[in-house]
Scaffold this motif. Structure first.
Motif, PDB file in Angstrom:
ATOM      1  N   LEU A 219      -5.837  -5.436  -4.599  1.00 32.52           N
ATOM      2  CA  LEU A 219      -6.719  -5.465  -3.433  1.00 32.52           C
ATOM      3  C   LEU A 219      -6.030  -6.020  -2.191  1.00 32.52           C
ATOM      4  N   LEU A 220      -4.889  -6.667  -2.369  1.00 32.32           N
ATOM      5  CA  LEU A 220      -4.267  -7.394  -1.262  1.00 32.32           C
ATOM      6  C   LEU A 220      -3.713  -6.496  -0.165  1.00 32.32           C
TER       7      LEU A 220
ATOM      8  N   PHE B 112      -6.540  -5.791   2.174  1.00 32.49           N
ATOM      9  CA  PHE B 112      -6.932  -6.972   2.942  1.00 32.49           C
ATOM     10  C   PHE B 112      -5.939  -7.244   4.064  1.00 32.49           C
ATOM     11  N   CYS B 113      -4.644  -7.159   3.757  1.00 34.65           N
ATOM     12  CA  CYS B 113      -3.622  -7.440   4.770  1.00 34.65           C
ATOM     13  C   CYS B 113      -3.650  -6.403   5.892  1.00 34.65           C
ATOM     14  N   ALA B 114      -3.968  -5.167   5.546  1.00 35.40           N
ATOM     15  CA  ALA B 114      -4.070  -4.134   6.584  1.00 35.40           C
ATOM     16  C   ALA B 114      -5.262  -4.397   7.501  1.00 35.40           C
TER      17      ALA B 114
ATOM     18  N   GLY C  90      -2.982 -13.287 -15.427  1.00 38.26           N
ATOM     19  CA  GLY C  90      -3.415 -11.973 -15.908  1.00 38.26           C
ATOM     20  C   GLY C  90      -4.402 -11.288 -14.995  1.00 38.26           C
ATOM     21  N   PHE C  91      -5.493 -11.966 -14.678  1.00 37.60           N
ATOM     22  CA  PHE C  91      -6.520 -11.389 -13.818  1.00 37.60           C
ATOM     23  C   PHE C  91      -5.992 -11.188 -12.406  1.00 37.60           C
ATOM     24  N   GLY C  92      -5.176 -12.125 -11.934  1.00 39.62           N
ATOM     25  CA  GLY C  92      -4.627 -12.007 -10.595  1.00 39.62           C
ATOM     26  C   GLY C  92      -3.735 -10.797 -10.443  1.00 39.62           C
TER      27      GLY C  92
ATOM     28  N   ALA D   9     -15.063  -6.097  -2.815  1.00 41.63           N
ATOM     29  CA  ALA D   9     -14.208  -5.113  -3.466  1.00 41.63           C
ATOM     30  C   ALA D   9     -14.442  -5.053  -4.965  1.00 41.63           C
ATOM     31  N   LEU D  10     -14.680  -6.201  -5.594  1.00 40.87           N
ATOM     32  CA  LEU D  10     -14.891  -6.202  -7.038  1.00 40.87           C
ATOM     33  C   LEU D  10     -16.311  -5.804  -7.400  1.00 40.87           C
TER      34      LEU D  10
END
Length: 303
Positions: free
Chosen positions: A113-114, A117-119, A104-106, A296-297
């Motif tokens: 946010l991923l 991060f990947c960029a 759920g949280f993921g 980010a959080l």
């Protein structure tokens, strides 16, 4: 003769063969010249052949030494490359990063946010898995895990990335017909929607603080789901009450889709945690991911 002795003799021999000098080989290996000589002598004794011709002025390879050097050189070069790769892995943000998160949280809070991060770190190959089972880092080959609840595992580093409150909620339509509970004891008079724990298969006890004490109440659900989003959807649809994590409940409360209940009984002490095994010699790919998610959080506008 032990394998370790063989290895140290091979290293000493290869270094002398490449430098052509015992003293220079010793300096590069960080040991004494006599130690280099002894290691090679033990290796020659073990092999039963002379590898080096020695005299007062220089050192040269015997035919057997030349053959042995040529045979060993590709392995030595590969060892040097592997060592450099490992060193780079500790210094550069690249390589495979395997992350596991609760479902759920993921899905709701980490997955969005991923892309950023990947960029920012294109040389990191991110593998992201959703799983409500408790992760074992070695068994599951996981670098980072996102966990919920109360953590007391002393073997992992756990940084809280968001507080977690469990809020009893119901839809306006349901509450108009069933009424509002006045305290946790009233829960048994309501239809309840419960979450099934992946580790045990049991439904999650509802948690409250009553007279300053943490109290867990087993709840028999009229509906049971193993997915947190399905629990929230059932509440919105008027199926009954559920205890939702605040990351789910807050937007639903703001929109008017659900009503928060029993706020004075909300239990403290829960959180969402980002976990990894050690602070020592932490690979850069893990360190930058942890810092990115924490930042980010903390400030959703910063990434």
């Amino acid at each position: 003769m032990t394998t370790n002795s063989n290895f140290s003799g091979i290293v000493a021999f290869m270094k002398v063969a490449m430098t052509g000098n015992f003293n220079k080989a010793a300096r590069e290996l960080g040991i004494s010249s006599p130690a280099v000589s002894r290691s090679i002598a033990r290796l020659e004794e073990h092999l039963g052949v002379r590898l080096l011709n020695r005299n007062a002025r220089n050192v040269s390879l015997t035919p057997e030494g030349t053959s042995f050097f040529d045979e060993c050189l590709p392995s030595v070069e590969q060892l040097i490359r592997s060592t450099q790769d490992l060193k780079n892995a500790g210094e550069l943000a690249y390589g495979r990063l395997r992350v596991s998160s609760t479902v759920g949280f993921g899905r709701k809070c980490i997955a969005p946010l991923l892309p950023g991060f990947c960029a920012q770190y294109p040389d990191i190959r991110l593998e992201f898995y959703l799983n409500d089972l408790t992760v074992e880092f070695a068994r599951d080959r996981v670098d980072v895990a996102i966990r919920n609840g109360r953590l007391d595992d002393a073997e992992i580093i756990a940084r809280q990335i968001a507080p977690m409150k469990l809020i009893v909620c119901g839809s306006p339509d349901y509450l108009r017909h069933a009424g509002m509970p006045a305290d946790p004891a009233d829960i048994e008079h309501h239809k309840c929607i419960t979450f099934q724990l992946a580790d045990t298969g049991k439904t999650h006890d509802w948690e409250f603080v009553i007279n300053g004490n943490l109290v867990k109440i087993p709840v028999q659900g009229s509906q049971v789901f193993n997915d947190a989003e399905l629990v929230a959807s059932a509440v919105v649809a008027g199926g009954g009450l559920a205890q939702l994590a605040n990351y789910q409940a807050d937007p639903l409360i703001r929109s008017g889709a659900v009503v928060p209940l029993l706020p004075e009984f909300i239990a403290p002490g829960r959180g969402h945690f980002i976990c990894y095994l050690s602070r020592k010699q932490l690979p850069t790919r893990i360190r930058v991911f942890v810092e990115y998610i924490v930042s980010a959080l903390r400030d959703p506008t910063s990434n």
